[in-house]
Write an enzyme that holds these catalytic residues in place. Structure first.
Site, PDB file in Angstrom:
ATOM      1  N   CYS A   2       0.785  -1.227   0.000  1.00  0.00           N
ATOM      2  CA  CYS A   2       0.000   0.000   0.000  1.00  0.00           C
ATOM      3  C   CYS A   2       0.821   1.283   0.000  1.00  0.00           C
ATOM      4  O   CYS A   2       2.016   1.319   0.197  1.00  0.00           O
ATOM      5  CB  CYS A   2      -0.978   0.055   1.168  1.00  0.00           C
ATOM      6  SG  CYS A   2      -1.986  -1.405   1.356  1.00  0.00           S
ATOM      7  N   ILE A  53      -1.751  -8.473   0.113  1.00  0.00           N
ATOM      8  CA  ILE A  53      -0.753  -9.443   0.549  1.00  0.00           C
ATOM      9  C   ILE A  53      -1.288 -10.365   1.641  1.00  0.00           C
ATOM     10  O   ILE A  53      -1.030 -11.565   1.635  1.00  0.00           O
ATOM     11  CB  ILE A  53       0.521  -8.712   1.026  1.00  0.00           C
ATOM     12  CG1 ILE A  53       1.224  -8.076  -0.189  1.00  0.00           C
ATOM     13  CG2 ILE A  53       1.477  -9.661   1.745  1.00  0.00           C
ATOM     14  CD1 ILE A  53       2.394  -7.204   0.153  1.00  0.00           C
ATOM     15  N   ASN A  75       0.061   1.417   5.867  1.00  0.00           N
ATOM     16  CA  ASN A  75       1.022   0.982   4.855  1.00  0.00           C
ATOM     17  C   ASN A  75       2.127   0.204   5.553  1.00  0.00           C
ATOM     18  O   ASN A  75       2.797   0.730   6.431  1.00  0.00           O
ATOM     19  CB  ASN A  75       1.627   2.199   4.141  1.00  0.00           C
ATOM     20  CG  ASN A  75       2.815   1.829   3.273  1.00  0.00           C
ATOM     21  OD1 ASN A  75       2.864   0.754   2.690  1.00  0.00           O
ATOM     22  ND2 ASN A  75       3.785   2.720   3.192  1.00  0.00           N
ATOM     23  N   SER A 355      15.123  -9.052   1.440  1.00  0.00           N
ATOM     24  CA  SER A 355      16.422  -8.536   1.037  1.00  0.00           C
ATOM     25  C   SER A 355      17.299  -8.350   2.278  1.00  0.00           C
ATOM     26  O   SER A 355      16.834  -8.481   3.404  1.00  0.00           O
ATOM     27  CB  SER A 355      16.245  -7.211   0.280  1.00  0.00           C
ATOM     28  OG  SER A 355      17.458  -6.797  -0.304  1.00  0.00           O
TER      29      SER A 355
END
Length: 639
Positions: A2, A53, A75, A355
């Protein structure tokens, strides 16, 4: 997931709010192409774009509490939301969704601002209490998710995930901030609180705000703390590995496919070896050392599906203006180029990637912390002198700096000196004569008078150095990087570039509990004569071959030097440096000379050239060409 945008107060009518707000929400559609939602009343407007998600069916926002008196837009991700959900249900709260968003809302009902002490995650969120007419919002611990704000002349408090969402608001005046350009030149990114847009500020990480009756109050709720533990080295390795495994497991929670980025370095390799996702992604360049072959070997070892792409100079230059548009502010870190193409590749297969950002700051991975040489004699001398009392070390450091240049001088000096006297973060270049990308004097020499000032890189760090002046010097530097380079460069590009591809990038090392452990580890276990990030590497050996765990830090090397030496790319940069608008900022003859000498290989000023080039591309994006494009899809290369 978002992107969010909103405003409170102001003079717009309801009809005007609806019209303006829809434009604002559309501006950040790339952050959430799956859905959008909004809430608008006389006092506030809150909106979001959704990248689905978790709870793909019921996760629409805003989400309301049981009596509809409070609502939230959010978000990010709360990784321990399932645990908190169980706790809240035991307290009697009824959940209508299976989202982490609803956990924040009910958690705020139950504990107020102390909900921030409960959560682990990355986030910005706003909660509107219709009864008290109070707006509450917060940004996560490390600043993984961006948040900007400004106060307008009509009394509006305007805020959002990206600055570009402010542009449609009628009272917002787009104006370049002249105070920022010099800071940017010294760092390759803006390291000030105020952005390149005058009057627009970054909301600080680890803080929350309340807005009521036109007044905003901002308070800090978290900061890194450093108190050394008493664990043995072997206990330290076990604690690191358990912490990393737990965090990776939590960061894997999603109702959509999850992959990982993979380079040759230990950080992304450690994450990948624990996660073992179906899909991993890497990127290489034609003109530089290519890590994809080594990355593929590791993927094959674990039986993972490996995807890679090769970036050419034409691809990079053609897409570079678009990259800078999505960044909101210019960022001269070349690593955003491979991140752009890797994110586009990953989006074809997954919606979420993990990551390795944050490991260097938390576990002392940068050579700038005291690994300026591999000469064993010099390292032994430095480590011996480090045992002197602080005041003696500082006096000796002064003498070393004033001495005639000698081999190992930088290693000895940085081992002895007070970091606040010299440390320039990751802008550092390893000599006393040229400590940063552009020194303060060099930047003023190139800039026109309106953009000159007395600021320095180290001067901007002094407020934060004072907070940690009584702790270990290595941890002082880690604290600075966490609050500057990591916050204002690494995390900005990680979020903006991945979200430009509608891809969520998660960073399991930047977890509250991982950080608490890392910050408590004695520096001698992290940085010593053997290596940087030593204990971390040894913990990673439990999952990786030694050659991967001990691999030197490379990131994704970007061949800027090779590009600038090629006539075709040199000419593209020179054409931009020569344009009329450039003269309002720079002495054009001087920057052209730096470029020409770099092209001719008389000097290696690639970082300086690229930093200037990036700013000029960004300025074109936002102040010359932006009105020519009705949507990002219509954008074209401008150089």
């Amino acid at each position: 997931m978002c992107g969010i945008v909103g405003f409170a107060g102001g003079q717009l009518s309801l009809d005007e709010k609806f019209s303006v707000f829809d434009q604002q929400i559309e501006t950040i559609k790339h952050r959430g192409p799956d859905d959008k939602g909004s809430y608008i009343d006389q006092d506030v407007a809150l909106g979001f774009r959704r990248l689905s998600i978790i709870d793909l069916t019921n996760g629409k926002q805003p989400i309301y509490n049981a009596d509809q008196s409070k609502l939230i837009v959010f978000n990010g991700e709360i990784y321990n939301y399932q645990e908190i959900t169980r706790e809240l249900k035991a307290m009697g709260y009824v959940f209508l969704t299976q989202t982490d968003t609803e956990v924040l809302l009910h958690g705020y009902e139950a504990w107020g601002k102390d909900v921030l002490k409960k959560v682990r995650g990355m986030f910005t969120f706003f909660i509107w209490d219709k009864q008290t007419q109070e707006l509450f919002g917060a940004r996560d611990f490390f600043g993984i998710k961006p948040l900007y704000y400004t106060f307008l002349d009509d009394g509006t408090f305007l805020f959002g995930s990206e600055i570009k969402s402010f542009l449609p608001y009628p009272e917002f005046k787009k104006e370049l901030n002249p105070n920022v350009l010099k800071s940017y030149l010294m760092n390759q990114y803006n390291d000030l609180d105020e952005t390149f847009f005058k009057g627009v500020y970054r909301f600080p990480a680890g803080h929350y705000f309340t807005w009521k009756d036109g007044q905003v109050n901002i308070e800090q709720y978290w900061d890194a703390e450093y108190q050394e533990n008493n664990l043995t080295f072997e206990q330290t390795l076990e604690a690191i590995d358990q912490s990393v495994k737990e965090s990776v497991e939590l960061h894997h929670i999603a109702d959509v496919p999850v992959g990982s980025f993979l380079s040759e370095g230990v950080d992304s390799s450690y994450v990948t070896s624990v996660l073992k996702p179906q899909h991993v992604f890497s990127v290489g360049f034609n003109e530089a050392y290519n890590e994809t072959n080594r990355a593929k070997q590791l993927a094959d070892k674990f039986g993972l599906t490996f995807h890679s792409t090769t970036v050419t100079g034409d691809m990079a230059f053609d897409k570079f203006p678009e990259m800078q548009y999505y960044m909101d502010e210019p960022d001269g870190n070349p690593s955003l180029i491979p991140l752009w193409f890797m994110s586009k590749l990953a989006k074809k297969y997954v919606t979420v990637v993990l990551s390795g950002e944050g490991a260097d700051e938390l576990f002392a991975g940068y050579v700038n912390y005291g690994m300026h040489t591999h000469n064993g004699v010099i390292k032994f001398m430095a480590s011996t002198l480090e045992k002197l009392p602080r005041n003696a070390r500082y006096r000796l450091a002064h003498s070393v700096k004033k001495a005639k240049p000698f081999h190992g001088q930088v290693q000895l000096y940085t081992s002895l000196a007070k970091p606040s006297d010299y440390y320039a973060g990751e802008s550092m270049i390893y000599s006393f004569e040229h400590p940063t990308i552009f020194s303060s004097e060099e930047a003023n020499h190139l800039l026109k008078p309106d953009f000159r000032n007395d600021g320095t890189v180290t001067g901007n760090y002094q407020k934060d150095f004072k907070k940690v002046e009584n702790i270990n010097e290595v941890k002082q530097m880690q604290y600075i990087d966490l609050h500057h380079f990591m916050l204002n460069d690494i995390l900005q590009k990680a979020d903006k570039i991945s979200m430009a591809a509608s891809l969520e990038l998660r960073v399991p090392f930047l977890d509250r509990d991982v950080a608490a452990l890392a910050n408590s580890i004695p520096s001698k276990y992290l940085l010593n004569s053997k290596d940087t990030k030593y204990a971390f590497r040894k913990a990673a050996e439990r999952h990786l071959p030694k050659s991967w765990a001990n691999a030197p830090k490379l990131g994704f090397p970007v061949p800027i030097k090779q590009w600038l030496e090629k006539d075709e790319y040199y000419q593209r940069v020179r054409d931009l440096f020569s344009q009329d608008f450039v003269s309002q900022f720079f002495d054009q003859d001087k920057i052209l000379q730096i470029l020409d000498d770099t092209h001719a290989q008389k000097i290696n000023a690639r970082r300086q050239v690229w930093t200037i080039y990036t700013f000029l591309v960004w300025y074109q994006d936002y102040f010359i060409n932006i009105d020519q494009f009705q949507s990002i899809k219509d954008r074209k290369s401008v150089v």
